[in-house]
Design a protein around this motif. Structure first.
Motif, PDB file in Angstrom:
ATOM      1  N   SER A 126       5.483  -4.609  -2.541  1.00 31.09           N
ATOM      2  CA  SER A 126       4.935  -3.970  -1.343  1.00 31.09           C
ATOM      3  C   SER A 126       5.902  -2.925  -0.804  1.00 31.09           C
ATOM      4  O   SER A 126       5.488  -1.859  -0.335  1.00 31.09           O
ATOM      5  N   ILE A 127       7.193  -3.222  -0.853  1.00 27.15           N
ATOM      6  CA  ILE A 127       8.201  -2.257  -0.419  1.00 27.15           C
ATOM      7  C   ILE A 127       8.113  -0.995  -1.270  1.00 27.15           C
ATOM      8  O   ILE A 127       8.157   0.132  -0.778  1.00 27.15           O
ATOM      9  N   ARG A 128       7.965  -1.180  -2.577  1.00 26.18           N
ATOM     10  CA  ARG A 128       7.843  -0.018  -3.472  1.00 26.18           C
ATOM     11  C   ARG A 128       6.569   0.774  -3.168  1.00 26.18           C
ATOM     12  O   ARG A 128       6.564   2.003  -3.210  1.00 26.18           O
ATOM     13  N   LYS A 129       5.494   0.060  -2.862  1.00 26.80           N
ATOM     14  CA  LYS A 129       4.225   0.737  -2.590  1.00 26.80           C
ATOM     15  C   LYS A 129       4.297   1.594  -1.325  1.00 26.80           C
ATOM     16  O   LYS A 129       3.812   2.727  -1.321  1.00 26.80           O
ATOM     17  N   VAL A 130       4.880   1.043  -0.244  1.00 27.13           N
ATOM     18  CA  VAL A 130       4.931   1.834   0.989  1.00 27.13           C
ATOM     19  C   VAL A 130       5.831   3.058   0.809  1.00 27.13           C
ATOM     20  O   VAL A 130       5.600   4.100   1.424  1.00 27.13           O
ATOM     21  N   LEU A 131       6.838   2.942  -0.061  1.00 30.76           N
ATOM     22  CA  LEU A 131       7.682   4.104  -0.345  1.00 30.76           C
ATOM     23  C   LEU A 131       6.917   5.175  -1.100  1.00 30.76           C
ATOM     24  O   LEU A 131       7.234   6.358  -1.014  1.00 30.76           O
ATOM     25  N   ARG A 132       5.900   4.760  -1.855  1.00 30.08           N
ATOM     26  CA  ARG A 132       5.057   5.725  -2.575  1.00 30.08           C
ATOM     27  C   ARG A 132       3.977   6.311  -1.676  1.00 30.08           C
ATOM     28  O   ARG A 132       3.131   7.078  -2.132  1.00 30.08           O
ATOM     29  N   GLY A 133       3.980   5.889  -0.403  1.00 23.65           N
ATOM     30  CA  GLY A 133       2.995   6.429   0.529  1.00 23.65           C
ATOM     31  C   GLY A 133       1.748   5.589   0.678  1.00 23.65           C
ATOM     32  O   GLY A 133       0.802   5.988   1.361  1.00 23.65           O
TER      33      GLY A 133
END
Length: 213
Positions: A126-133
């Motif tokens: 989820s952390i990676r996803k929010v960083l991808r926008g």
């Protein structure tokens, strides 16, 4: 071939700020996220009123915030992070999966909202996803929020209920909010009616359960 160092990380790790008031939970989350090769927990915070200052100092990529923190709620801090540290994405992680909290988190600019009982692998992704926008929201909570609708309380009604905590009298509330006692009584009476409860303490508990406060 040379063996890769065991603590090898990419040149640019995701910098994570972690705000959680329970020491054991905070330590466990920091340890588990620290095991991810592409993540580094750069700050651990136990109180909400230090979140923004710490973020301004350590410049995290993602702030992982609990909601109910001493000093200031994670939701209030999220709104200020949006203005003060706009490059930092906010992910709310809470024990309390309340529909009203989700709606308020999105209004505060949070990029995600998860409950704490999920696996750490999902949290890292989820952390990676929010960083991808992307926006990440617990599916069951999203459905509940849509069916629950927005809070029926006005800002002043919500303020009056919050100020009712710890046995505060109408006079105490009036002084705290800089209002007349009759105005406070009107706000409390309206809040009681909207929550379908019998008194202001029941109204406050009901509104908290819904995540309206």
């Amino acid at each position: 071939m040379d063996e890769m160092p065991r603590d090898h990380r990419p040149a640019k790790s995701v910098r994570v700020l972690l705000a959680e008031d329970q020491g054991m939970m905070r330590g466990a989350l920091a340890l588990l996220l620290g095991l991810e090769e592409d993540m580094e927990v750069v700050a651990q915070i136990s109180a909400g009123d230090t979140i923004v200052d710490t973020a301004l100092t350590c410049r995290p990529d993602v702030a992982l915030l609990d909601i109910e923190l001493p000093g200031r709620s994670g939701l209030d801090a999220a709104a200020e992070l949006r203005d003060q540290v706009p490059d930092c994405r906010v992910l709310i992680l809470t024990t309390f999966g309340r529909p009203g909290y989700l709606r308020r988190a999105m209004e505060a600019g949070a990029a995600g909202f998860l409950v704490k009982d999920g696996p750490v692998e999902d949290l890292a992704e989820s952390i990676r996803k929010v960083l991808r926008g992307e926006t990440v929201v617990d599916p069951a909570l999203a459905a509940a929020a849509l069916s629950a609708g927005p809070s029926p309380l006005t800002v002043r009604e919500a303020d009056a209920l919050r100020a009712s905590a710890d046995g505060a009298t109408v006079s105490d509330i009036a002084g705290k909010l800089h209002l007349s006692e009759s105005t406070v009584r009107n706000y409390l009476s309206s809040a009681i009616g909207k929550t379908g409860t019998r008194n202001r303490m029941e109204a406050m508990r009901s509104a908290r359960r819904q995540g309206w406060l």
